[in-house]
Design a protein around this motif. Structure first.
Motif, PDB file in Angstrom:
ATOM      1  N   ALA A  41       0.833  -1.215   0.000  1.00  0.00           N
ATOM      2  CA  ALA A  41       0.000   0.000   0.000  1.00  0.00           C
ATOM      3  C   ALA A  41       0.865   1.261   0.000  1.00  0.00           C
ATOM      4  O   ALA A  41       0.547   2.230  -0.713  1.00  0.00           O
ATOM      5  CB  ALA A  41      -0.929  -0.014   1.212  1.00  0.00           C
ATOM      6  N   ILE A  42       1.952   1.257   0.757  1.00  0.00           N
ATOM      7  CA  ILE A  42       2.851   2.423   0.771  1.00  0.00           C
ATOM      8  C   ILE A  42       3.495   2.606  -0.599  1.00  0.00           C
ATOM      9  O   ILE A  42       3.636   3.739  -1.091  1.00  0.00           O
ATOM     10  CB  ILE A  42       3.903   2.280   1.885  1.00  0.00           C
ATOM     11  CG1 ILE A  42       3.241   2.432   3.250  1.00  0.00           C
ATOM     12  CG2 ILE A  42       5.018   3.301   1.726  1.00  0.00           C
ATOM     13  CD1 ILE A  42       4.165   2.139   4.411  1.00  0.00           C
ATOM     14  N   GLY A  43       3.888   1.509  -1.242  1.00  0.00           N
ATOM     15  CA  GLY A  43       4.464   1.609  -2.581  1.00  0.00           C
ATOM     16  C   GLY A  43       3.489   2.193  -3.576  1.00  0.00           C
ATOM     17  O   GLY A  43       3.852   3.045  -4.401  1.00  0.00           O
ATOM     18  N   ILE A  44       2.236   1.771  -3.522  1.00  0.00           N
ATOM     19  CA  ILE A  44       1.214   2.334  -4.414  1.00  0.00           C
ATOM     20  C   ILE A  44       0.963   3.794  -4.086  1.00  0.00           C
ATOM     21  O   ILE A  44       0.838   4.639  -4.982  1.00  0.00           O
ATOM     22  CB  ILE A  44      -0.083   1.493  -4.336  1.00  0.00           C
ATOM     23  CG1 ILE A  44       0.163   0.092  -4.895  1.00  0.00           C
ATOM     24  CG2 ILE A  44      -1.231   2.174  -5.064  1.00  0.00           C
ATOM     25  CD1 ILE A  44      -0.956  -0.887  -4.643  1.00  0.00           C
ATOM     26  N   TRP A  45       0.906   4.122  -2.817  1.00  0.00           N
ATOM     27  CA  TRP A  45       0.682   5.515  -2.405  1.00  0.00           C
ATOM     28  C   TRP A  45       1.826   6.418  -2.879  1.00  0.00           C
ATOM     29  O   TRP A  45       1.575   7.523  -3.380  1.00  0.00           O
ATOM     30  CB  TRP A  45       0.540   5.578  -0.893  1.00  0.00           C
ATOM     31  CG  TRP A  45       0.323   6.970  -0.379  1.00  0.00           C
ATOM     32  CD1 TRP A  45      -0.813   7.714  -0.464  1.00  0.00           C
ATOM     33  CD2 TRP A  45       1.284   7.791   0.274  1.00  0.00           C
ATOM     34  NE1 TRP A  45      -0.631   8.949   0.108  1.00  0.00           N
ATOM     35  CE2 TRP A  45       0.672   9.015   0.568  1.00  0.00           C
ATOM     36  CE3 TRP A  45       2.614   7.611   0.636  1.00  0.00           C
ATOM     37  CZ2 TRP A  45       1.331  10.057   1.199  1.00  0.00           C
ATOM     38  CZ3 TRP A  45       3.270   8.642   1.270  1.00  0.00           C
ATOM     39  CH2 TRP A  45       2.631   9.848   1.537  1.00  0.00           C
ATOM     40  N   ILE A  46       3.066   5.958  -2.748  1.00  0.00           N
ATOM     41  CA  ILE A  46       4.199   6.751  -3.233  1.00  0.00           C
ATOM     42  C   ILE A  46       4.125   6.900  -4.750  1.00  0.00           C
ATOM     43  O   ILE A  46       4.470   7.955  -5.308  1.00  0.00           O
ATOM     44  CB  ILE A  46       5.539   6.108  -2.790  1.00  0.00           C
ATOM     45  CG1 ILE A  46       5.714   6.278  -1.285  1.00  0.00           C
ATOM     46  CG2 ILE A  46       6.719   6.728  -3.522  1.00  0.00           C
ATOM     47  CD1 ILE A  46       6.927   5.570  -0.722  1.00  0.00           C
ATOM     48  N   ALA A  49       1.654   9.672  -5.256  1.00  0.00           N
ATOM     49  CA  ALA A  49       2.126  10.971  -4.768  1.00  0.00           C
ATOM     50  C   ALA A  49       3.301  11.500  -5.585  1.00  0.00           C
ATOM     51  O   ALA A  49       3.355  12.696  -5.890  1.00  0.00           O
ATOM     52  CB  ALA A  49       2.522  10.849  -3.297  1.00  0.00           C
ATOM     53  N   ALA A  50       4.249  10.659  -5.930  1.00  0.00           N
ATOM     54  CA  ALA A  50       5.470  11.131  -6.572  1.00  0.00           C
ATOM     55  C   ALA A  50       5.406  11.102  -8.094  1.00  0.00           C
ATOM     56  O   ALA A  50       6.063  11.913  -8.755  1.00  0.00           O
ATOM     57  CB  ALA A  50       6.659  10.298  -6.098  1.00  0.00           C
ATOM     58  N   LEU A  51       4.638  10.209  -8.663  1.00  0.00           N
ATOM     59  CA  LEU A  51       4.666  10.023 -10.112  1.00  0.00           C
ATOM     60  C   LEU A  51       3.396  10.478 -10.817  1.00  0.00           C
ATOM     61  O   LEU A  51       3.329  10.443 -12.040  1.00  0.00           O
ATOM     62  CB  LEU A  51       4.936   8.552 -10.432  1.00  0.00           C
ATOM     63  CG  LEU A  51       6.234   7.992  -9.846  1.00  0.00           C
ATOM     64  CD1 LEU A  51       6.315   6.489 -10.063  1.00  0.00           C
ATOM     65  CD2 LEU A  51       7.438   8.690 -10.457  1.00  0.00           C
ATOM     66  N   GLY A  52       2.391  10.876 -10.075  1.00  0.00           N
ATOM     67  CA  GLY A  52       1.176  11.392 -10.694  1.00  0.00           C
ATOM     68  C   GLY A  52       0.038  10.390 -10.656  1.00  0.00           C
ATOM     69  O   GLY A  52       0.227   9.200 -10.421  1.00  0.00           O
ATOM     70  N   THR A  53      -1.162  10.915 -10.930  1.00  0.00           N
ATOM     71  CA  THR A  53      -2.368  10.101 -10.826  1.00  0.00           C
ATOM     72  C   THR A  53      -2.434   9.027 -11.907  1.00  0.00           C
ATOM     73  O   THR A  53      -2.750   7.871 -11.619  1.00  0.00           O
ATOM     74  CB  THR A  53      -3.622  10.999 -10.900  1.00  0.00           C
ATOM     75  OG1 THR A  53      -3.527  11.995  -9.897  1.00  0.00           O
ATOM     76  CG2 THR A  53      -4.886  10.206 -10.680  1.00  0.00           C
ATOM     77  N   ASN A  54      -2.145   9.411 -13.148  1.00  0.00           N
ATOM     78  CA  ASN A  54      -2.230   8.425 -14.231  1.00  0.00           C
ATOM     79  C   ASN A  54      -1.212   7.301 -14.034  1.00  0.00           C
ATOM     80  O   ASN A  54      -1.535   6.125 -14.213  1.00  0.00           O
ATOM     81  CB  ASN A  54      -2.007   9.101 -15.586  1.00  0.00           C
ATOM     82  CG  ASN A  54      -3.177  10.009 -15.952  1.00  0.00           C
ATOM     83  OD1 ASN A  54      -4.296   9.783 -15.499  1.00  0.00           O
ATOM     84  ND2 ASN A  54      -2.917  11.037 -16.750  1.00  0.00           N
ATOM     85  N   THR A  55      -0.010   7.645 -13.662  1.00  0.00           N
ATOM     86  CA  THR A  55       1.013   6.637 -13.397  1.00  0.00           C
ATOM     87  C   THR A  55       0.629   5.807 -12.179  1.00  0.00           C
ATOM     88  O   THR A  55       0.871   4.596 -12.133  1.00  0.00           O
ATOM     89  CB  THR A  55       2.384   7.296 -13.172  1.00  0.00           C
ATOM     90  OG1 THR A  55       2.666   8.171 -14.273  1.00  0.00           O
ATOM     91  CG2 THR A  55       3.478   6.266 -13.063  1.00  0.00           C
ATOM     92  N   GLY A  56       0.013   6.428 -11.185  1.00  0.00           N
ATOM     93  CA  GLY A  56      -0.456   5.710 -10.009  1.00  0.00           C
ATOM     94  C   GLY A  56      -1.503   4.672 -10.356  1.00  0.00           C
ATOM     95  O   GLY A  56      -1.503   3.562  -9.805  1.00  0.00           O
TER      96      GLY A  56
END
Length: 157
Positions: A41-46, A49-56
């Protein structure tokens, strides 16, 4: 940016590995599975947060797909059978060490017999049991029955 990708991939990879380990090797809900879920979950959250919504979204979809394939392969294939315990222990305590006691032999209790405990016969300790009676330590006893590895005793009156 590269450090963000490395962080996201390593967190999700370690998290999924811990969840698979928890499912296969440590059944039940344990710290390993919870930690794996939290790291994923932290990896997905980062990733969000860091790479943008589409990349998320792509990271989330890829993580769900990889997790599904990993779980399916883990349970479907026989890859985990080499780690599984297949042997059974069918031996018994003191099976190879036969006692030389006889019915009528006398000894003393070492521990309290409630109804099982330890007794001393010919300077050796044996696990014995009574016929549902309580005997205090240092009580003189006699063997009344030998049944395979069971030694049944009674108090000497």
């Amino acid at each position: 940016m590269l450090l963000d990708w490395i962080t996201v991939i390593s967190l999700i990879g370690i998290g999924l590995l811990l969840v698979v380990v928890e499912l296969i090797f440590v059944p039940g809900t344990t710290v390993v599975g919870i930690l794996g879920f939290i790291l994923t979950a932290i990896g997905i959250w980062i990733g969000y947060a860091a790479l943008g919504t589409n990349t998320g979204h792509v990271i989330l979809a890829t993580t769900v797909l990889v997790a599904g394939i990993a779980f399916f392969y883990s349970f479907r294939s026989d890859s985990w059978t080499r780690f599984a315990l297949k042997e059974q222990n069918r031996s018994r305590v003191n099976e190879d060490e036969q006692h030389t006691l006889t019915v009528g032999q006398e000894g003393t209790t070492v521990s309290a017999l409630r109804p099982q405990g330890t007794a001393l016969f010919t300077e050796r300790h044996y696990q014995v049991q009574t016929r549902s009676e309580f005997l205090a330590p240092n009580t003189p006893i006699r063997i009344v029955k030998l049944d395979q590895n069971k030694i049944i005793v009674e108090a000497i009156s």
